[in-house]
Design an enzyme around this catalytic site. Structure first.
Site, PDB file in Angstrom:
ATOM      1  N   SER A 178     -40.736 -44.688  16.074  1.00 22.01           N
ATOM      2  CA  SER A 178     -40.276 -43.656  15.148  1.00 22.01           C
ATOM      3  C   SER A 178     -40.707 -42.278  15.641  1.00 22.01           C
ATOM      4  O   SER A 178     -40.365 -41.891  16.756  1.00 22.01           O
ATOM      5  CB  SER A 178     -40.787 -43.950  13.733  1.00 22.01           C
ATOM      6  OG  SER A 178     -40.139 -43.141  12.780  1.00 22.01           O
ATOM      7  N   ASP A 274     -29.709 -47.479  13.047  1.00 17.71           N
ATOM      8  CA  ASP A 274     -31.106 -47.281  12.659  1.00 17.71           C
ATOM      9  C   ASP A 274     -31.185 -46.924  11.182  1.00 17.71           C
ATOM     10  O   ASP A 274     -30.547 -45.965  10.715  1.00 17.71           O
ATOM     11  CB  ASP A 274     -31.710 -46.170  13.516  1.00 17.71           C
ATOM     12  CG  ASP A 274     -33.168 -45.943  13.206  1.00 17.71           C
ATOM     13  OD1 ASP A 274     -34.018 -46.537  13.880  1.00 17.71           O
ATOM     14  OD2 ASP A 274     -33.465 -45.176  12.258  1.00 17.71           O
ATOM     15  N   HIS A 342     -35.538 -50.450  11.723  1.00 19.78           N
ATOM     16  CA  HIS A 342     -36.230 -49.263  12.232  1.00 19.78           C
ATOM     17  C   HIS A 342     -37.604 -49.704  12.719  1.00 19.78           C
ATOM     18  O   HIS A 342     -38.400 -50.227  11.952  1.00 19.78           O
ATOM     19  CB  HIS A 342     -36.370 -48.217  11.128  1.00 19.78           C
ATOM     20  CG  HIS A 342     -37.013 -46.933  11.578  1.00 19.78           C
ATOM     21  ND1 HIS A 342     -36.393 -46.063  12.454  1.00 19.78           N
ATOM     22  CD2 HIS A 342     -38.224 -46.370  11.285  1.00 19.78           C
ATOM     23  CE1 HIS A 342     -37.182 -45.016  12.663  1.00 19.78           C
ATOM     24  NE2 HIS A 342     -38.303 -45.184  11.971  1.00 19.78           N
TER      25      HIS A 342
END
Length: 398
Positions: A178, A274, A342
């Site tokens: 991330s 995502d 994610h």
């Protein structure tokens, strides 16, 4: 007799506890945090002014001179107000972080579950600055007492690791998930420059390829948001000069522009759908005033036909941004799946588990290992949603 039985049971119980503790240690479940006290003198501090931290499991055997540095994710704060709101949490203070942490997935210590990297020196850098480790503001606001020093934090941790043996690395990976995956791209070339010229150095970004995308209103709120992050943290000085010399600094927070100028090999792990990007780049709450996308963003199965088409169009945007950024470089690696997920590299179940997601009949752990060691190239893009029956649902920022 009762005393003997009680003593025997106590002995068995203690033995069980010891066995469990040994097993947990063997699985890397109790890796203590290391606080970088030396960072105080250089002002390399978390948002609240506390020194940064990381978790470190030493390498062994054939991995003694190999280093995997993984950066934690956790979004960004783009204003003084939003940074204040995270200042007194584990996202802004080492005082609030867990004292121990378990490693899994790409950081895992079991050979069967992580055959290429299990015995490397493995590090997770904790994320406490809100700028993907790019900020560097000298002044400290006397009212909020916020420290925007992410770039210094990154350098302080890396300097400590270099002193602990990383300066002699034979193989090294800078990775992250991330916001940490974005940091792996932004700091990739600098990381490579700090290591021996003879070392094999590559970078892996998991769920960090945030695109300069168009949202459902036809605008690009993510551009203004990243612009505010760069402005608030004065990130420009720590963004790759190879990019900022050609375009505005706020655009150099987007991987598709930075990747074009990178020298170091880069592997992208990402979903073309995502879940963070669908929720925050394609259909951010600010432009979904009637909350028509609320259910769709929670579960793509709940999207209407028109919404699903918009989601498919976003996939097209994403793949175009990947190709624009990485081009046809022979050193790039791609593992792009079609799961609504994610951050997928941090768990044994998604990295190289029996039921892990596959792209092109290959699990991500094997794809990354083959690419890193030059056993074979890997550039696979999954078919469009909902085609992949192996998808594992993951939505984390670890």
């Amino acid at each position: 007799m009762y005393d003997n039985m009680a003593g025997s049971r106590l002995g068995q119980w203690l033995c069980l506890v010891v066995c469990i503790l040994i097993l947990l240690k063997a699985e890397g479940a109790s890796i203590p945090i290391t606080i970088v006290d030396s960072a105080v003198s250089s002002g390399a501090l978390c948002l609240d002014g506390s020194p940064p931290g990381y978790h470190f499991e030493k390498g062994s055997g054939s991995g003694i001179d190999n280093w995997l540095v993984h950066m934690e994710g956790g979004g960004w704060c783009e204003s003084v107000e939003s940074c204040v709101s995270r200042r007194d949490t584990f996202r802004g203070s080492s005082l609030k972080m867990e004292k121990t942490m378990g490693f899994s997935g790409i950081l895992g210590s079991k050979q069967a579950a992580n055959p290429d990297f299990y015995n490397w020196n493995r590090i997770k850098i904790r994320y406490c600055d809100g700028s993907s480790f790019t900020g560097d503001v000298e002044a400290v606001d006397p009212e909020t007492k916020l420290y925007f020093r992410g770039g210094r934090v990154w350098q302080a941790v890396i300097d400590e690791l270099l002193a602990k043996g990383m300066q002699n690395a034979r193989n090294a990976i800078l990775s992250g998930c991330s916001a940490g995956g974005l940091a792996a791209i932004l700091h990739c070339d600098k990381f490579q420059s700090l290591l021996p010229a003879t070392a094999r150095v590559k970078c892996v970004s998991d769920a960090g390829y945030f695109i300069h995308g168009t949202d459902i209103s036809g605008g690009s709120r993510i551009e203004s948001f990243f612009g505010q992050v760069v402005k608030t943290h004065e990130s420009a000085k720590n963004l790759p000069a190879s990019c900022t010399s050609k375009m505005n600094p706020e655009l150099c927070f987007f991987p598709q522009y930075v990747a074009q100028t990178m020298r170091t090999p880069l592997f992208i792990i990402n979903s073309a759908y995502d879940s963070w990007q669908i929720k925050n780049i394609l259909a951010p709450t600010a432009v979904d005033s009637k909350k028509e996308w609320k259910d769709c963003k929670l579960d793509l199965k709940k999207c209407s036909a028109s919404q699903l088409q918009t989601v498919q169009d976003y996939r097209t945007q994403f793949l175009k941004a990947v190709n624009t950024g990485l081009g046809s470089s022979s050193t790039r690696g791609l593992w792009i799946d079609s799961c609504y997920a994610h951050c997928q590299s941090g768990s044994a179940s998604t990295w190289l588990g029996d039921k892990s997601t596959e792209v092109g009949d290959t699990k991500m752990g094997k794809a990354v290992g083959d690419w890193f060691y030059d056993r074979s190239a890997f550039e696979k893009i999954d078919c469009p949603y909902p085609c992949n029956p192996t998808c594992v649902s993951v939505d984390s920022e670890s």
